[in-house]
Design a protein around this motif. Structure first.
Motif, short mmCIF file in Angstrom:
data_model
loop_
_atom_site.label_atom_id
_atom_site.label_comp_id
_atom_site.label_asym_id
_atom_site.label_seq_id
_atom_site.Cartn_x
_atom_site.Cartn_y
_atom_site.Cartn_z
N THR A 63 0.82 -1.21 0.00
CA THR A 63 0.00 0.00 0.00
C THR A 63 0.85 1.27 0.00
O THR A 63 0.57 2.23 -0.73
CB THR A 63 -0.94 0.01 1.23
N LEU A 64 1.92 1.28 0.79
CA LEU A 64 2.75 2.48 0.92
C LEU A 64 3.73 2.64 -0.23
O LEU A 64 4.03 3.78 -0.63
CB LEU A 64 3.52 2.43 2.24
N LEU A 65 4.24 1.52 -0.77
CA LEU A 65 5.32 1.60 -1.75
C LEU A 65 4.89 1.38 -3.19
O LEU A 65 5.58 1.83 -4.12
CB LEU A 65 6.41 0.57 -1.40
N VAL A 66 3.78 0.69 -3.41
CA VAL A 66 3.42 0.31 -4.78
C VAL A 66 2.09 0.92 -5.22
O VAL A 66 2.01 1.67 -6.18
CB VAL A 66 3.35 -1.24 -4.92
N ARG A 67 1.01 0.55 -4.54
CA ARG A 67 -0.31 1.05 -4.94
C ARG A 67 -1.18 1.31 -3.71
O ARG A 67 -1.19 0.52 -2.79
CB ARG A 67 -1.00 0.06 -5.88
N LYS A 68 -1.88 2.43 -3.75
CA LYS A 68 -2.75 2.78 -2.63
C LYS A 68 -4.09 2.08 -2.71
O LYS A 68 -4.79 1.91 -1.70
CB LYS A 68 -2.95 4.29 -2.57
N LYS A 69 -4.49 1.67 -3.93
CA LYS A 69 -5.77 1.00 -4.13
C LYS A 69 -5.58 -0.24 -5.00
O LYS A 69 -4.61 -0.35 -5.74
CB LYS A 69 -6.79 1.94 -4.79
N ASP A 70 -6.56 -1.16 -4.89
CA ASP A 70 -6.53 -2.36 -5.72
C ASP A 70 -7.95 -2.86 -5.90
O ASP A 70 -8.88 -2.42 -5.21
CB ASP A 70 -5.66 -3.44 -5.06
N GLY A 71 -8.12 -3.80 -6.84
CA GLY A 71 -9.44 -4.31 -7.13
C GLY A 71 -9.98 -5.23 -6.05
O GLY A 71 -9.27 -6.12 -5.57
N ALA A 78 -18.74 -8.38 -9.04
CA ALA A 78 -18.41 -7.00 -9.42
C ALA A 78 -17.07 -6.61 -8.80
O ALA A 78 -16.72 -7.05 -7.71
CB ALA A 78 -19.49 -6.05 -8.95
N THR A 79 -16.33 -5.78 -9.53
CA THR A 79 -15.02 -5.34 -9.06
C THR A 79 -15.04 -3.84 -8.78
O THR A 79 -15.51 -3.06 -9.60
CB THR A 79 -13.93 -5.63 -10.12
N SER A 80 -14.54 -3.47 -7.61
CA SER A 80 -14.46 -2.06 -7.25
C SER A 80 -13.07 -1.78 -6.69
O SER A 80 -12.42 -2.68 -6.15
CB SER A 80 -15.53 -1.68 -6.22
N MET A 81 -12.61 -0.56 -6.81
CA MET A 81 -11.30 -0.18 -6.29
C MET A 81 -11.44 0.21 -4.82
O MET A 81 -12.29 1.02 -4.46
CB MET A 81 -10.73 0.98 -7.09
N GLN A 82 -10.60 -0.42 -4.00
CA GLN A 82 -10.63 -0.15 -2.56
C GLN A 82 -9.22 0.20 -2.08
O GLN A 82 -8.23 -0.26 -2.64
CB GLN A 82 -11.15 -1.36 -1.79
N SER A 83 -9.16 0.99 -1.03
CA SER A 83 -7.89 1.37 -0.43
C SER A 83 -7.17 0.14 0.12
O SER A 83 -7.80 -0.82 0.58
CB SER A 83 -8.13 2.38 0.69
N GLY A 84 -5.85 0.19 0.08
CA GLY A 84 -5.06 -0.89 0.65
C GLY A 84 -5.33 -1.07 2.13
O GLY A 84 -5.28 -2.19 2.66
#
Length: 227
Positions: free
Chosen positions: A57-65, A71-77
């Protein structure tokens, strides 16, 4: 599904698990504290997984599927981490309660006191093994995680579910072992337990099993989308 080549980490795993076996069989160690350590192994792996997810979450991506009902939604790490802590924490709670109850280690009806008594129940040998397990899993897990940038490639959902297959097998065997402790067969069962644990850890490729499950899930979702 099965590993074909053992690594240095695998050989260290053998040594780490043979230490308590040697202690119980040849040094007169009590088997109960050793089984408590194996029970606490679930907690160690869970904490390490939370740190891994925080690093992603801190180094690569803040959100993910996040998959929910097809259904797919983007959520915070941090949402993934929160969900894992609650879900995995409940799993750990149930497993430890079953183990403590069957092994006769509950000293009162107070849940907090039962967990607070764990350091006393571990004793010197149990505490030594717990430190060894913490050191081994920390070094082994983070080395593989950061090696070749693996942390940059894995999704948060994949990382979140990574510990479950391994821990399910381990805790099932630990609970069976708790029954043996009540009949004074801890010495025999720890031999069987360690051999079974080493076999699954060395020869079952958990990451590949998880990847296959993830691939099948993606294929089902693609078929649903086309339908």
């Amino acid at each position: 599904m099965f590993k074909r080549k053992l690594t240095i980490s695998d050989y260290l795993l053998i040594v780490v698990n043979l230490i308590p076996l040697y202690g119980v069989w040849f040094e007169g160690w009590d088997a109960k504290p050793i089984f408590i350590v194996y029970c606490m192994e679930t907690v160690i792996i869970g904490i390490i997984n939370v740190i891994k997810m925080a690093c992603i979450t801190l180094l690569v991506r803040k959100k993910d599927g996040w998959e929910n009902g097809g259904a797919t939604s983007m959520q915070s790490g941090w949402f993934f981490i929160f969900f894992f802590v609650i879900h995995y924490g409940f799993f750990v709670f149930v497993q430890t309660q079953i183990f403590f109850g069957v092994a006769g280690l509950k000293q009162s009806g107070d849940l907090i006191m039962n967990y607070a008594n764990i350091p006393a129940l571990l004793g010197d040998h149990g505490k030594l093994m717990l430190l060894i397990f913490i050191a081994y899993y920390s070094v082994q897990s983070f080395f593989e995680f950061f090696k070749d940038g693996a942390y940059k490639k894995i999704s948060l959902s994949r990382q979140m579910f990574e510990p479950y297959i391994r821990i399910f097998v381990q805790q099932f065997v630990v609970i069976v072992g708790s029954f043996c402790l009540t009949f004074g067969a801890g010495k025999i069962f720890i031999l069987v337990f360690v051999l079974v644990k080493i076999f699954f850890e060395l020869f079952v490729n958990y990451n590949r099993l998880l990847a296959l499950a993830e691939k099948k899930q993606q294929m089902r979702e693609e078929r649903k989308a086309k339908a």
